[in-house]
Enzyme design. Structure first.
Site, PDB file in Angstrom:
ATOM      1  N   ASP A 150       0.831  -1.209   0.000  1.00 16.88           N
ATOM      2  CA  ASP A 150       0.000   0.000   0.000  1.00 16.88           C
ATOM      3  C   ASP A 150       0.869   1.264   0.000  1.00 16.88           C
ATOM      4  O   ASP A 150       2.100   1.191  -0.004  1.00 16.88           O
ATOM      5  CB  ASP A 150      -0.954  -0.055   1.213  1.00 16.88           C
ATOM      6  CG  ASP A 150      -2.336   0.469   0.895  1.00 16.88           C
ATOM      7  OD1 ASP A 150      -2.476   1.271  -0.047  1.00 16.88           O
ATOM      8  OD2 ASP A 150      -3.288   0.093   1.608  1.00 16.88           O
ATOM      9  N   TRP A 209      -2.270   3.140  -6.145  1.00 18.69           N
ATOM     10  CA  TRP A 209      -3.494   3.900  -6.449  1.00 18.69           C
ATOM     11  C   TRP A 209      -3.442   4.634  -7.786  1.00 18.69           C
ATOM     12  O   TRP A 209      -4.170   5.614  -7.979  1.00 18.69           O
ATOM     13  CB  TRP A 209      -3.811   4.900  -5.331  1.00 18.69           C
ATOM     14  CG  TRP A 209      -3.661   4.388  -3.937  1.00 18.69           C
ATOM     15  CD1 TRP A 209      -3.880   3.118  -3.492  1.00 18.69           C
ATOM     16  CD2 TRP A 209      -3.252   5.141  -2.778  1.00 18.69           C
ATOM     17  NE1 TRP A 209      -3.649   3.036  -2.137  1.00 18.69           N
ATOM     18  CE2 TRP A 209      -3.258   4.257  -1.679  1.00 18.69           C
ATOM     19  CE3 TRP A 209      -2.890   6.482  -2.574  1.00 18.69           C
ATOM     20  CZ2 TRP A 209      -2.913   4.670  -0.399  1.00 18.69           C
ATOM     21  CZ3 TRP A 209      -2.547   6.893  -1.301  1.00 18.69           C
ATOM     22  CH2 TRP A 209      -2.558   5.997  -0.221  1.00 18.69           C
ATOM     23  N   GLY A 210      -2.568   4.216  -8.686  1.00 16.16           N
ATOM     24  CA  GLY A 210      -2.456   4.918  -9.975  1.00 16.16           C
ATOM     25  C   GLY A 210      -1.586   6.153  -9.916  1.00 16.16           C
ATOM     26  O   GLY A 210      -1.383   6.828 -10.925  1.00 16.16           O
ATOM     27  N   ALA A 212       1.695   8.693  -9.658  1.00 19.12           N
ATOM     28  CA  ALA A 212       3.009   8.753 -10.324  1.00 19.12           C
ATOM     29  C   ALA A 212       3.018   7.908 -11.603  1.00 19.12           C
ATOM     30  O   ALA A 212       4.039   7.326 -11.954  1.00 19.12           O
ATOM     31  CB  ALA A 212       4.126   8.320  -9.362  1.00 19.12           C
ATOM     32  N   ASP A 230      -9.743   3.419  -3.975  1.00 21.08           N
ATOM     33  CA  ASP A 230     -10.495   2.235  -3.562  1.00 21.08           C
ATOM     34  C   ASP A 230     -11.773   2.060  -4.370  1.00 21.08           C
ATOM     35  O   ASP A 230     -12.371   3.033  -4.818  1.00 21.08           O
ATOM     36  CB  ASP A 230     -10.910   2.369  -2.096  1.00 21.08           C
ATOM     37  CG  ASP A 230      -9.755   2.116  -1.163  1.00 21.08           C
ATOM     38  OD1 ASP A 230      -8.620   2.078  -1.635  1.00 21.08           O
ATOM     39  OD2 ASP A 230      -9.998   1.955   0.042  1.00 21.08           O
TER      40      ASP A 230
END
Ligand SMILES: *[C@@H]1O[C@H](CO)[C@@H](O)[C@H](O)[C@H]1NC(C)=O
Ligand SMILES: *[C@@H]1O[C@H](CO)[C@@H](O)[C@H](O)[C@H]1NC(C)=O
Ligand SMILES: *[C@@H]1O[C@H](CO)[C@@H](O)[C@H](O)[C@H]1NC(C)=O
Ligand SMILES: *[C@@H]1O[C@H](CO)[C@@H](O)[C@H](O)[C@H]1NC(C)=O
Ligand SMILES: *[C@@H]1O[C@H](CO)[C@@H](O)[C@H](O)[C@H]1NC(C)=O
Ligand SMILES: *[C@@H]1O[C@H](CO)[C@@H](O)[C@H](O)[C@H]1NC(C)=O
Ligand SMILES: *[C@@H]1O[C@H](CO)[C@@H](O)[C@H](O)[C@H]1NC(C)=O
Length: 416
Positions: A150, A209-210, A212, A230
């Site tokens: 994460d 989380w997409g 960078a 999420d």
């Protein structure tokens, strides 16, 4: 970042990191604890899930990873004062993680765990930034087969020079900037290298989380990479990607669309709903068990995601609209050409697959083609030029198209 950052997202596996034993070549399949249990986990949860994967025949369909999400470690002691190793929470896991791994392995399944490329996990437990070698050695010693990594609580010295967040896709980065040189990529590569130095294969699932532009470097860093925040179980949501099979307020059609599209996109198929017999209803189990959709997702020859061949919804191609994404999708598998028709309208509509509009079928559009319904497993008949059917509101038709003899109509075509 908020206290979120969870389940797996869309990943394309056209060319990606594959372990020497083949792990990562196909999208992972399994189960993850977060959406149902959040921090209220225990060894019972995972051992029960493992047994249910077997009892419900889900293991035989390919679901193999039983994944522990956040909150499994000791929040107070954090690390062993002598060895610095992570300490499991002894109330949740009285016999340790090794015991859970043994139980899960004895059922022919694999065990996943969770950590974070920051100082703490999203839930405030010890993170792995700076402890990559030690933690991957610990996971390996425990018999772990999968790591979800994460992106919470990144220390300021690790902040990216330029920021990119998919939900707000503007960035101050100069044109041509190499996002693979970002600190985010470095944080995730550190764990990638450490895992590869273990003498155990650990499937590596990037949960950045997409951010960078992970789609530019995730394929060479991990086996899968999440593309968004999420998921959330509501059809329309302002901030969150909103489809999830099994939990929340989705209709059965919305649950079908969620599953069909994740299969079509070659996303990892990680179940987030409880599997105990009382909670899991038959229609949901039927969706998760659809063999033809799973076979498309796990096709051993064609790795590319389905692609939109027409946008629909009266919109030009590539219109970004979360409520009305592309409606007409085409993909390929060893069994034929597959068409997915997503109805985002609030009423049932007739949707027409016009063969001449579908790139791999253009050359055979005037010939008879056999159309098969992947949901029901039934042939729908032979058609020339087009096939039309009524699609319920928020449902997704999943069709397989072959020659009348059942042969692939265009085996050389690929979306890429
Ligand atoms: C990742 O994708 C890039 C661009 O598509 C490709 O050049 C590269 O070979 C891929 N990396 C791996 C490890 O497959
Ligand atoms: C936590 O899990 C236990 C055991 O599964 C259950 O009895 C309890 O109700 C759960 N607590 C909450 C707050 O969900
Ligand atoms: C810390 O590690 C040492 C050496 O392996 C071990 O003897 C000790 O029991 C561990 N302490 C805790 C709290 O786990
Ligand atoms: C694998 O790693 C474990 C733990 O470090 C070690 O005990 C074992 O000898 C290693 N096995 C091989 C084949 O290298
Ligand atoms: C769709 O999934 C959600 C989650 O299980 C569930 O609450 C809902 O009941 C399902 N819809 C139907 C109609 O089964
Ligand atoms: C839509 O985007 C894809 C991928 O970038 C591109 O190949 C295609 O040409 C675009 N289509 C149109 C009509 O702009
Ligand atoms: C297969 O699809 C490609 C791409 O659209 C097309 O150029 C070719 O003619 C098709 N081949 C056959 C045999 O239909």
């Amino acid at each position: 970042m908020s206290l979120v950052g969870r389940l797996l997202g869309l990943a394309s596996l056209a060319t990606a990191f594959v372990s020497p034993d083949g792990t990562g070549r196909l999208p992972a399949m399994g189960w993850n604890s977060w959406n149902e249990y959040e921090c209220n986990i225990s060894e019972d949860v995972f051992i029960t899930v493992a047994r249910q994967l077997v009892n419900l025949w889900l293991r035989d369909l390919g679901y193999e990873y039983v994944n522990i999400d956040d909150c499994w470690s000791d929040k107070e002691q954090r690390r062993n004062a002598t060895t610095d190793e992570l300490i499991p929470d002894s109330k949740k896991f009285p016999r340790g993680i090794i015991h859970v791994a043994d139980e899960v392995h004895s059922l022919g399944l694999k065990l996943g765990i969770y950590s974070d490329a920051g100082s703490e996990t999203c839930g405030g437990y010890a993170g792995s930034l700076g402890y990559e070698e030690l933690d991957s050695a610990t996971f390996s010693r425990w018999g772990i087969d999968y790591l979800k990594y994460d992106n919470c609580n990144v220390p300021s010295e690790w902040a990216d020079e330029y920021e990119y967040i998919p939900e707000e896709p503007t960035s101050n980065a100069p044109a041509g900037y190499d996002w693979g040189s970002s600190n985010t990529a470095k944080r995730y590569r550190a764990m990638s290298g450490a895992l590869q130095r273990q003498n155990r294969t650990i499937q590596y699932s990037l949960c950045a989380w997409g951010h960078a532009h992970v789609e530019q470097w995730g394929n060479s860093t991990g086996h899968s990479w999440r593309m968004w925040g999420d998921i959330f179980p509501a059809w329309k949501g302002k901030e969150k990607w909103s489809w999830e099979v099994g939990n929340g307020e989705l209709t059965i059609e919305e649950n079908r669309s969620h599953f069909a599209l994740w299969c079509a996109f070659k996303s990892p198929l990680i179940i987030g709903t409880p599997l105990d017999t009382l909670a899991l209803r038959k229609p949901i189990l039927d969706i998760l068990s659809n063999r033809e959709l799973i076979d498309f997702n796990q096709d051993s020859v064609y790795g590319a995601s389905a692609m939109p061949y027409k946008w629909g919804n009266d919109r030009p191609a590539n219109t970004s609209d979360r409520e009305h994404p592309a409606a007409f999708w085409v993909g390929t598998s060893v069994k034929g050409i597959h068409v997915f028709l997503l109805n985002t309208q609030d009423t049932a509509v007739n949707m027409r697959a016009v063969f001449a509009e579908i790139p791999p079928l253009k050359a055979v559009a005037d010939q008879q083609l056999l159309v098969h319904d992947m949901w029901s497993g039934q042939d729908l008949g032979t058609f020339t030029e087009c096939f039309e059917l009524e699609v319920n509101t928020h449902d997704t038709a999943a069709l397989r198209i072959t020659t009348v003899e059942g042969k692939h109509p265009n085996a050389s075509w690929s979306p890429r």
